[in-house]
Design an enzyme around this catalytic site. Structure first.
Site, PDB file in Angstrom:
ATOM      1  N   ASP A  97       0.813  -1.215   0.000  1.00 49.54           N
ATOM      2  CA  ASP A  97       0.000   0.000   0.000  1.00 49.54           C
ATOM      3  C   ASP A  97       0.849   1.269   0.000  1.00 49.54           C
ATOM      4  O   ASP A  97       0.303   2.367  -0.104  1.00 49.54           O
ATOM      5  CB  ASP A  97      -0.991  -0.010   1.175  1.00 49.54           C
ATOM      6  CG  ASP A  97      -0.330  -0.226   2.526  1.00 49.54           C
ATOM      7  OD1 ASP A  97       0.569  -1.084   2.612  1.00 49.54           O
ATOM      8  OD2 ASP A  97      -0.722   0.446   3.502  1.00 49.54           O
ATOM      9  N   HIS A 151       8.342  -0.202  12.610  1.00 45.53           N
ATOM     10  CA  HIS A 151       7.202  -0.916  12.035  1.00 45.53           C
ATOM     11  C   HIS A 151       7.503  -2.405  12.068  1.00 45.53           C
ATOM     12  O   HIS A 151       8.545  -2.825  12.560  1.00 45.53           O
ATOM     13  CB  HIS A 151       6.985  -0.397  10.602  1.00 45.53           C
ATOM     14  CG  HIS A 151       5.664  -0.780  10.003  1.00 45.53           C
ATOM     15  ND1 HIS A 151       4.494  -0.789  10.706  1.00 45.53           N
ATOM     16  CD2 HIS A 151       5.332  -1.161   8.733  1.00 45.53           C
ATOM     17  CE1 HIS A 151       3.505  -1.165   9.916  1.00 45.53           C
ATOM     18  NE2 HIS A 151       3.983  -1.398   8.716  1.00 45.53           N
ATOM     19  N   ASP A 158       4.840   3.937   8.170  1.00 42.58           N
ATOM     20  CA  ASP A 158       4.019   3.380   9.236  1.00 42.58           C
ATOM     21  C   ASP A 158       4.936   3.126  10.418  1.00 42.58           C
ATOM     22  O   ASP A 158       6.027   2.572  10.244  1.00 42.58           O
ATOM     23  CB  ASP A 158       3.437   2.039   8.792  1.00 42.58           C
ATOM     24  CG  ASP A 158       2.454   2.172   7.629  1.00 42.58           C
ATOM     25  OD1 ASP A 158       2.171   3.278   7.178  1.00 42.58           O
ATOM     26  OD2 ASP A 158       1.992   1.117   7.136  1.00 42.58           O
ATOM     27  N   HIS A 184      -3.721   7.682   7.219  1.00 48.47           N
ATOM     28  CA  HIS A 184      -3.485   6.230   7.274  1.00 48.47           C
ATOM     29  C   HIS A 184      -4.473   5.545   8.222  1.00 48.47           C
ATOM     30  O   HIS A 184      -4.122   4.687   9.024  1.00 48.47           O
ATOM     31  CB  HIS A 184      -2.038   5.936   7.702  1.00 48.47           C
ATOM     32  CG  HIS A 184      -1.572   4.540   7.324  1.00 48.47           C
ATOM     33  ND1 HIS A 184      -1.718   3.469   8.171  1.00 48.47           N
ATOM     34  CD2 HIS A 184      -0.983   4.059   6.212  1.00 48.47           C
ATOM     35  CE1 HIS A 184      -1.220   2.388   7.596  1.00 48.47           C
ATOM     36  NE2 HIS A 184      -0.767   2.719   6.399  1.00 48.47           N
TER      37      HIS A 184
END
Lengths: 308, 308
Positions: free
Chosen positions: A70, A147, A217, A275
């Site tokens: 993504d 992450h 992220d 997000h």
């Protein structure tokens, strides 16, 4: 020359892993002097450029945070299109180690036969801080964030500019020559009628450049706070509400509250949260929980323009 | 049981290599009994499903024509999303040899760790005709077509159904039992009161199933005509107008006129043209040149529903 050019942030995709009808895979454009720096390139980014009225031909560099789909599945299409239209400007692609091979080996991409000059800059897991892009006016640094897989956050910085010259004061001191003004602004002293005029007598303090941090992220982390330090605008992921804080820990993400805490501790000026988990079609609870901690928070709206 | 279920074609992307604001990378959905067969999967296809009100969870099979990016760069994202939402139904992916490796090796895709059962069926350059998908009711065949790289065209076919039973005539002949009706419809003769009743006495001719041909990217060619033979609907690429016929030859594409000639010679019922060069924002000349040859031509409109 004295004025800072406008710098604008345009979120193109603010979904988390699963896109929705309203939210697209991750991508954020930074527009400055007609050129674009792109942070993440989720599927459909080249189409979002068309919808935003932006031109992919203006992209100088792409900064990929990590190799989850993504965040980079739009890169093959972007590179292919730039290659097909025979763009001649170099394109810098920054991302985790492995990104060059992932893109270059896809059937349908022939970088060897293309005239598009692509330079890959790969970040290795051992990286601490790395300047990954620089021009005379701006630079971008990367730092690892936390992450499930190796991920980097980015900070875009405009280099500071010399302070304003107090022309009236300079004239009082006998400085009238344009070259002398330039010398003083660039930090050199000059002689006028046997007297020394130093920059600090006539030039104000350096004007710091603006900055933008792109942090996704990740769990809330020290490098996130460093990237966000005093930034004019911070985009920080806020995948979950408090209710799903355990999900955030388990999946290596942040809650909206945690994103706000990063902005608060970093003394950032403004925070954009994005997000969002697909379950939060309505982001109002995310917004509430973030503003509890950091008032100057906005929900990132796709295609809206945020000036630094 | 006697009625054919509705079968609907929904173009999701009708651009050629370079997408525009109005036209997306190649993809066409076939919707039947709530399930979807997908022909090509250009970048953004999973987002187009959302916009069309379709569910990617309903896809049973994807048929990729060739490994140019504008026809398959949406596949990694589609597979990732299906994998993340833990879809349990098997997914068949048909495409040229190399497609399995291209998808399975992309960072961010872990088919080994996913519960999504994916079966790849790869077409080799030596293929003549290959049935690549079949159920009790339908099948899809692939044939090589003529592009710059190996490409396949596809034909979706509903199996023919037995003809209608003339119940009145059967009663006149003394047939009143449901099991006897079934036997006659399935092609077997029966005995009633010492007399033989054969199917041809009471059952009409087989009702042929409907068919759809998906033919892109290609020069007009014999296999295109075979795939399109008597089809209820043919989607055929029509990248260029007559003016750029030399471009069509050079790049392995068709003009709108050539697409119409394929439909004409194949005695197809209806033709949809698409895959237009980005220069033709207005497709009216393409439409004119095609209808010159084959009246029942329509310009494929994205998200419009075409019933077979």
């Amino acid at each position: 020359m004295g004025q800072m050019p406008e710098t604008t942030i345009i979120p193109l995709g603010t979904a988390s892993a699963i896109p929705t009808r309203e939210r697209h895979p991750s991508a954020t454009a930074l527009l400055r002097k007609g050129r674009v720096l792109l942070f993440d390139c989720g599927e459909g980014t080249q189409l979002r450029f068309l919808q935003a009225g932006l031109k992919i031909t203006r992209i100088d560099a792409v900064f990929i945070t990590h190799l989850h789909g993504d965040h980079y599945f739009g890169l093959p299409g972007l590179v292919s299109t730039l290659s097909m239209i025979n763009r001649a400007d170099p394109l810098t692609i920054v991302g985790p180690a492995g990104i060059a091979e992932a893109i270059a080996t896809m059937p349908g991409i022939n970088l060897d036969r293309s005239t598009l000059p692509v330079e890959f800059i790969e970040l290795h897991e051992t990286v601490d801080r790395q300047v990954v892009y620089e021009t005379d006016e701006v630079f971008v640094e990367a730092r690892p964030i936390e992450h499930r897989t190796f991920a980097a956050g980015y900070r875009f910085v405009e280099r500071s500019k010399p302070g304003h010259l107090d022309v009236e004061r300079a004239r009082e001191l006998g400085v009238t020559d344009y070259e002398d003004y330039r010398a003083l602004k660039s930090g050199r002293s000059i002689q006028v009628d046997g007297q020394t005029v130093t920059p600090h007598m006539v030039v104000g303090p350096d004007r710091p450049g603006r900055s933008f941090a792109y942090i996704t992220d990740t769990r809330p982390c020290e490098n996130g706070r460093i990237l966000a330090r005093s930034a004019d605008l911070v985009y920080h992921e806020a995948t979950f509400t408090d209710e799903h804080a355990d999900n955030a820990v388990r999946t290596g993400h942040s809650t909206a509250r945690e994103a706000a805490e990063v902005a608060l501790h970093a003394e950032a000026k403004r925070l954009l949260i994005g997000h969002f988990s697909a379950r939060h079609a309505d982001p109002s609870l995310l917004f509430e929980e973030a503003t509890d901690v950091f008032k100057n928070t906005e929900v990132a709206e796709e295609l809206k323009r945020y000036s630094l």
